[in-house]
Enzyme design. Structure first.
Site, PDB file in Angstrom:
ATOM      1  N   LEU A 273       0.827  -1.195   0.000  1.00 48.06           N
ATOM      2  CA  LEU A 273       0.000   0.000   0.000  1.00 48.06           C
ATOM      3  C   LEU A 273       0.871   1.258   0.000  1.00 48.06           C
ATOM      4  O   LEU A 273       1.863   1.325   0.731  1.00 48.06           O
ATOM      5  CB  LEU A 273      -0.869  -0.021   1.256  1.00 48.06           C
ATOM      6  CG  LEU A 273      -1.840   1.119   1.468  1.00 48.06           C
ATOM      7  CD1 LEU A 273      -3.000   0.968   0.499  1.00 48.06           C
ATOM      8  CD2 LEU A 273      -2.341   1.112   2.893  1.00 48.06           C
ATOM      9  N   HIS A 274       0.533   2.235  -0.819  1.00 49.18           N
ATOM     10  CA  HIS A 274       1.236   3.517  -0.813  1.00 49.18           C
ATOM     11  C   HIS A 274       0.363   4.577  -1.474  1.00 49.18           C
ATOM     12  O   HIS A 274      -0.440   4.283  -2.352  1.00 49.18           O
ATOM     13  CB  HIS A 274       2.600   3.429  -1.500  1.00 49.18           C
ATOM     14  CG  HIS A 274       2.552   2.974  -2.922  1.00 49.18           C
ATOM     15  ND1 HIS A 274       2.312   1.652  -3.288  1.00 49.18           N
ATOM     16  CD2 HIS A 274       2.701   3.651  -4.079  1.00 49.18           C
ATOM     17  CE1 HIS A 274       2.334   1.560  -4.600  1.00 49.18           C
ATOM     18  NE2 HIS A 274       2.566   2.762  -5.112  1.00 49.18           N
TER      19      HIS A 274
END
Length: 180
Positions: A128-129
């Site tokens: 996730l980013h």
């Protein structure tokens, strides 16, 4: 009538040898969002700031100068799996990234967002980013359309130094979330 081979002889070529690193890296199985913080060399890894559970990192293959990413240290692609504390700090770092870029690069606007899954455009779909991309009026041109090439006007090293200096010197940009 020209053959395909005749047409190819008339094509102009724009060499972009720096792109090979992205192509090679895309085939690696390692997660850059896990390996970069573990290296311990924040400048070489383009990490601008570390919090308790998230970090801010420059994108090594930016859409525009100053393209940042905020990611949790914990390896997860599941937005619903991050804790309330991780989520709150993540959001604070997005705000910090916007303020930092506004101070240093003076953009006209921002693209801020998550690409959840490869089909949604995530290059690193297992971690996730959030992307924070500064934008300027007229910053799009024919290059990406005609030659699949982006023109980046400042080196990663120079941009890193300017952003780091602003974090250190500007009291208004003191990160609310700092690693112990």
């Amino acid at each position: 009538m020209e053959s395909f081979e005749d047409t190819r002889q008339h094509l102009n070529r724009l060499w972009a040898p720096w792109r090979i690193e992205y192509i090679r890296h895309a085939r690696d199985m390692e997660c850059v969002l896990c390996t970069a913080p573990a290296r311990g060399d924040d400048e070489a890894s383009l990490i601008l700031h570390r919090g308790h559970s998230n970090f801010i990192m420059m994108n090594a293959f930016p859409y525009s100068p100053g393209h940042l990413m905020i990611a949790p240290f914990r390896h997860t692609a599941d937005l619903e799996a991050i804790t309330q504390e991780e989520s709150a700090e993540h959001h604070e770092m997005v705000k910090l990234a916007v303020a930092l870029l506004r101070t240093v690069t003076h953009p006209d606007g921002f693209n801020v967002g998550l690409n959840l899954g490869r089909v949604a455009g995530a290059g690193f779909d297992q971690h996730l980013h959030t992307h924070v991309v500064p934008r300027w009026l007229g910053d799009t041109n024919f290059m990406p359309v005609l030659s699949d090439t982006r023109v980046i006007s400042e080196s990663l090293a120079a941009m890193y130094r300017r952003l780091r200096q602003a974090l250190v010197e500007n009291p208004a940009l003191r990160p609310p979330c700092e690693a112990p």
